[in-house]
Design an enzyme around this catalytic site. Sequence first.
Site, PDB file in Angstrom:
ATOM      1  N   ARG A  62       0.808  -1.217   0.000  1.00  0.00           N
ATOM      2  CA  ARG A  62       0.000   0.000   0.000  1.00  0.00           C
ATOM      3  C   ARG A  62       0.848   1.277   0.000  1.00  0.00           C
ATOM      4  O   ARG A  62       0.559   2.225  -0.715  1.00  0.00           O
ATOM      5  CB  ARG A  62      -0.884  -0.012   1.254  1.00  0.00           C
TER       6      ARG A  62
ATOM      7  N   CYS B 264     -26.580  -3.179  -8.638  1.00  0.00           N
ATOM      8  CA  CYS B 264     -27.858  -3.358  -7.947  1.00  0.00           C
ATOM      9  C   CYS B 264     -27.666  -3.810  -6.507  1.00  0.00           C
ATOM     10  O   CYS B 264     -28.088  -4.900  -6.120  1.00  0.00           O
ATOM     11  CB  CYS B 264     -28.682  -4.385  -8.692  1.00  0.00           C
TER      12      CYS B 264
HETATM   13  N1  LLP Z   1       2.972  -9.160   3.175  1.00  0.00           N
HETATM   14  C1  LLP Z   1       1.959  -9.976   3.488  1.00  0.00           C
HETATM   15  C2  LLP Z   1       2.258 -11.315   3.956  1.00  0.00           C
HETATM   16  C3  LLP Z   1       0.621  -9.522   3.395  1.00  0.00           C
HETATM   17  O1  LLP Z   1      -0.374 -10.329   3.731  1.00  0.00           O
HETATM   18  C4  LLP Z   1       0.364  -8.199   2.956  1.00  0.00           C
HETATM   19  C5  LLP Z   1      -1.004  -7.688   2.820  1.00  0.00           C
HETATM   20  C6  LLP Z   1       1.476  -7.382   2.612  1.00  0.00           C
HETATM   21  C7  LLP Z   1       2.755  -7.896   2.747  1.00  0.00           C
HETATM   22  C8  LLP Z   1       1.318  -5.970   2.137  1.00  0.00           C
HETATM   23  O2  LLP Z   1       0.770  -5.158   3.112  1.00  0.00           O
HETATM   24  P1  LLP Z   1       0.656  -3.574   2.878  1.00  0.00           P
HETATM   25  O3  LLP Z   1       2.045  -3.006   2.878  1.00  0.00           O
HETATM   26  O4  LLP Z   1      -0.028  -3.351   1.573  1.00  0.00           O
HETATM   27  O5  LLP Z   1      -0.152  -3.122   4.014  1.00  0.00           O
HETATM   28  N2  LLP Z   1      -7.352  -5.521   0.767  1.00  0.00           N
HETATM   29  C9  LLP Z   1      -7.020  -4.803   1.970  1.00  0.00           C
HETATM   30  C10 LLP Z   1      -5.576  -5.032   2.374  1.00  0.00           C
HETATM   31  C11 LLP Z   1      -5.224  -6.476   2.585  1.00  0.00           C
HETATM   32  C12 LLP Z   1      -3.772  -6.678   2.939  1.00  0.00           C
HETATM   33  C13 LLP Z   1      -3.403  -8.100   2.891  1.00  0.00           C
HETATM   34  N3  LLP Z   1      -2.019  -8.397   3.110  1.00  0.00           N
HETATM   35  C14 LLP Z   1      -7.320  -3.334   1.770  1.00  0.00           C
HETATM   36  O6  LLP Z   1      -7.798  -2.963   0.707  1.00  0.00           O
HETATM   37  O7  LLP Z   1      -7.124  -2.537   2.687  1.00  0.00           O
END
Ligand code: LLP
Length: 416
Positions: free
Chosen positions: A276, A342
Amino acid sequence: MDYFVFKDGELYCEDVRVSVIAEKVGTPFYLYSASTIERHLKAYESALTGLPHLVCYAVKANSNLAVLKLLGDLGAGADIVSGGELFRVTKAGISPQKVVYSGVGKSEHEISMALDQGILMFNVESFGELKAIERLSQEKGKVAPISFRVNPDVDPKTHPYISTGLEENKFGLPVEDALRAYEYAKSSDCLAIKGISCHIGSQLTDLSPFIDALKRVLRLVDTLHDKGIDIEFLDMGGGLGIRYSDETPPLPEEYADALRETLGERPITLVLEPGRSIVGNAGILVTKVLYKKETGKKAFLIVDAAMNDLARPSLYKAHHEIVPVERGGRESRPFDVVGPICETGDFFARSRELEDVDPGALLAIRSAGAYGFTMSSNYNSRPRVAEVMARGDHFSVVRARETYDDLIRGEEFFHG
Ligand code: LLP
């Protein structure tokens, strides 16, 4: 420097007018700023200077080939969670030697594929998975590089759906089990212990859960050292938050400094898996207002994008800023911004103060570069939208809008 700025009341992405792109490619579309992605990766790289490290970008956040190629060319590795993501990263030219493979449910086919490609390490999450990896590597006459993902049982204080490091979550091995797992792996000829990993959750806006987790992981690293098991890579996962509205997440630099201080002098290579924080604020979703509908209670802006294109508001009640692409200088008033699907859950904002606009106006839904397109679907048989990347005064479509033929690809009438 912000690469999404208004000049004379018009939104630009880098040096390109967003309305010009909309005219060329139609709406809706995702728009990514290459310079923003680059700046975010470099922020991690410079923050980690002097510390042996590898930034493995979490592909699930945005897996477009152009994004992967851009990051790979800048030296990033990748954190993958499926065979499909492995396929993508190799297509983008990222060396398997910079790939870590996370996830609780790797299939035999996926494990085989990763063994054949020669990835850096599997982040193993259960004994069952360890046995499967061992068996498959034995069959292939290979030695599988592994790391165990431990569950440090800390509360990341984020949305419950994206917090993963609590004992009740399905992820990782409890610390006590991890010890046994390392001892088992040490005794196996087909397994090579490379590292230790954890990932406690996503969209963290405070450093303390990371540091608590690191301390717990380090305790285990030290115990392992005493047992003659040395760890080369320590993978802290992803999770650093971004600003969607008024959050003030720590900067990569602050995060890296805190990690450095806690790590001390241990001879370890630090792996981070940011998703992110690399791409989230590098992308917007551009959509057009189709209709304005006023009921006794509410005013709705019905737009041509929907929850199938960006699921985060419906799924997590996530807040995304919405701005008109061309400012008209009219008064703001509360609107519900909704899509054509919908379902009542198909919204981008509710009772949001927005500048009044008319049908035909373009809106930009901000901070949509992470978990936007990758979580999109064809629900309501809506073709997935185009993805566009801009750098300087250039832009190009990096994924074509799907066609109706794409929608039915692979489908057949039943031959009973
Ligand atoms: N590493 C692992 C093992 C993970 O499960 C994740 C994210 C990341 C790295 C990356 O995390 P980040 O830096 O992006 O926070 N769909 C959700 C977010 C789900 C995150 C899942 N795992 C949303 O839209 O907020």
